[in-house]
Design a protein around this motif. Sequence first.
Motif, PDB file in Angstrom:
ATOM      1  N   UNK A  51       0.822  -1.212   0.000  1.00 50.33           N
ATOM      2  CA  UNK A  51       0.000   0.000   0.000  1.00 50.33           C
ATOM      3  C   UNK A  51       0.856   1.262   0.000  1.00 50.33           C
ATOM      4  N   UNK A  58       1.276   6.505  -6.968  1.00 51.03           N
ATOM      5  CA  UNK A  58       0.139   7.271  -7.467  1.00 51.03           C
ATOM      6  C   UNK A  58       0.262   8.751  -7.142  1.00 51.03           C
TER       7      UNK A  58
ATOM      8  N   UNK B 136      -1.579   2.921  10.221  1.00 50.22           N
ATOM      9  CA  UNK B 136      -0.113   2.896  10.113  1.00 50.22           C
ATOM     10  C   UNK B 136       0.559   2.992  11.477  1.00 50.22           C
ATOM     11  N   UNK B 141      -0.393  -1.725  10.059  1.00 53.96           N
ATOM     12  CA  UNK B 141      -0.784  -2.618   8.964  1.00 53.96           C
ATOM     13  C   UNK B 141      -0.767  -1.938   7.602  1.00 53.96           C
ATOM     14  N   UNK B 142      -0.950  -0.636   7.578  1.00 52.84           N
ATOM     15  CA  UNK B 142      -1.016   0.102   6.305  1.00 52.84           C
ATOM     16  C   UNK B 142      -2.025  -0.489   5.326  1.00 52.84           C
ATOM     17  N   UNK B 143      -3.162  -0.906   5.852  1.00 47.67           N
ATOM     18  CA  UNK B 143      -4.179  -1.481   4.968  1.00 47.67           C
ATOM     19  C   UNK B 143      -4.885  -0.395   4.176  1.00 47.67           C
ATOM     20  N   UNK B 145      -4.483   3.570   2.772  1.00 47.24           N
ATOM     21  CA  UNK B 145      -3.513   4.657   2.544  1.00 47.24           C
ATOM     22  C   UNK B 145      -4.161   5.733   1.673  1.00 47.24           C
ATOM     23  N   UNK B 146      -3.497   6.873   1.608  1.00 44.85           N
ATOM     24  CA  UNK B 146      -3.906   7.885   0.641  1.00 44.85           C
ATOM     25  C   UNK B 146      -3.274   7.531  -0.692  1.00 44.85           C
ATOM     26  N   UNK B 147      -4.031   7.622  -1.767  1.00 45.94           N
ATOM     27  CA  UNK B 147      -3.440   7.476  -3.095  1.00 45.94           C
ATOM     28  C   UNK B 147      -3.727   8.744  -3.901  1.00 45.94           C
ATOM     29  N   UNK B 148      -2.966   8.899  -4.961  1.00 47.39           N
ATOM     30  CA  UNK B 148      -3.032  10.078  -5.839  1.00 47.39           C
ATOM     31  C   UNK B 148      -2.664  11.338  -5.052  1.00 47.39           C
ATOM     32  N   UNK B 158      -5.850  -1.407   0.437  1.00 52.89           N
ATOM     33  CA  UNK B 158      -5.094  -2.366  -0.347  1.00 52.89           C
ATOM     34  C   UNK B 158      -5.802  -3.707  -0.212  1.00 52.89           C
ATOM     35  N   UNK B 160      -5.117  -6.886  -0.785  1.00 53.26           N
ATOM     36  CA  UNK B 160      -4.472  -8.039  -0.141  1.00 53.26           C
ATOM     37  C   UNK B 160      -4.405  -7.860   1.372  1.00 53.26           C
ATOM     38  N   UNK B 161      -3.936  -6.674   1.788  1.00 60.18           N
ATOM     39  CA  UNK B 161      -3.792  -6.450   3.231  1.00 60.18           C
ATOM     40  C   UNK B 161      -5.177  -6.403   3.886  1.00 60.18           C
TER      41      UNK B 161
END
Lengths: 150, 204
Positions: A51, A58, B136, B141-143, B145-148, B158, B160-161
């Motif tokens: 992640x 991104x 986090x 676990x960081x399952x 997160x922020x994207x972009x 995520x 998988x997580x």
Amino acid sequence: MDNDKIGQIIDKYQGEASSLIQILLDIQHENHWLPRSALEVVSKKLNLPLSKVQQTATFYKAFSVVPIGRHEIHVCKGTACHVNGAQDLLEEVEEVTGIKPGETDPDAKFSLKTVNCLGRCGLGPVIEIDGKTHARMSPAEISDALKKYE
Amino acid sequence: MGEVTLTIDNKEVKAEEGMTVLEAARSAGIKIPTLCHHEKLEPYTACRICMVEVESRGRSELDTSCSRPVKDNMVVRTQSEELTEIRRTLLELMLSHAPDARELQELVEEYGANRNRFAKEPSFCIHCGLCVRYCAEVKKKNAVVFVKSGVRREISFNKEIASRECWKCRECFELCPTEALQTAYLLTEALTSDSSSFELEPDA
């Protein structure tokens, strides 16, 4: 892109997690974009959560997580290029390649992007293909130039 | 650690060195609104709603109370016309993203925010980062997160997580000031539901 190549790039940076951006840049340079499989390898080798790798991939505009074609076309839309006919040029490129800005054709031959200024305002309208500058282009000229790319 | 004395809203407050202005104020029963603050997490200064005026060297400056360490003889104001204006605008901006967010409603009344000042762009997230940081910092676990980046920034689980960790935890749900988190989670669930790694909800 095969995993060995990615492994080599990561080894070059001693597998340091702090080199994540540099590693992604190198992969992007080799492969034109960052496939999920590549991010998974990076995540595993650097011992970073996937992640977190995705977050970085991104965040920056320099990275692409969607496929990019073999040839990258940048049409300048800066003021000088605009007044010299960048719009007509862009329309011609769209016509020849069959894609709009931000898109990649199904054969992954071309990716089209508009950019705000390439800093060659005296040479407008300017198109950059794979980093090579094509100056003072007319729609007919760019149409011929694009045909040379495989 | 030494003890410091500061003035918050004309009230003398004693605090430990290393505390933040927000902590000192709360210990003295002075209310400062917060949205992205959480006791277990590092200060993040994302929502900026906890902004206060700090007087130093005869000038007053604005700072986020959740991140500002206390200092001896510090003078802090938590209410002023300017602060109300700032908080109102912040709320109005957040309302354009999350018009129905639970935690905003009370503040909207208090600061007289106009719900329709900015065009609605409902992403249902105010980017407080509580879920991201809790996952986090506390759960490690960081399952989610922020994207972009920039205006496109959003939270993302995520797959998988999340499929491994989230069913048994879901502690981030109640932290979310809007419903965005749950929505994002349900989306991930939908996307992963055909994978065998995802167990059925126990109480379903």
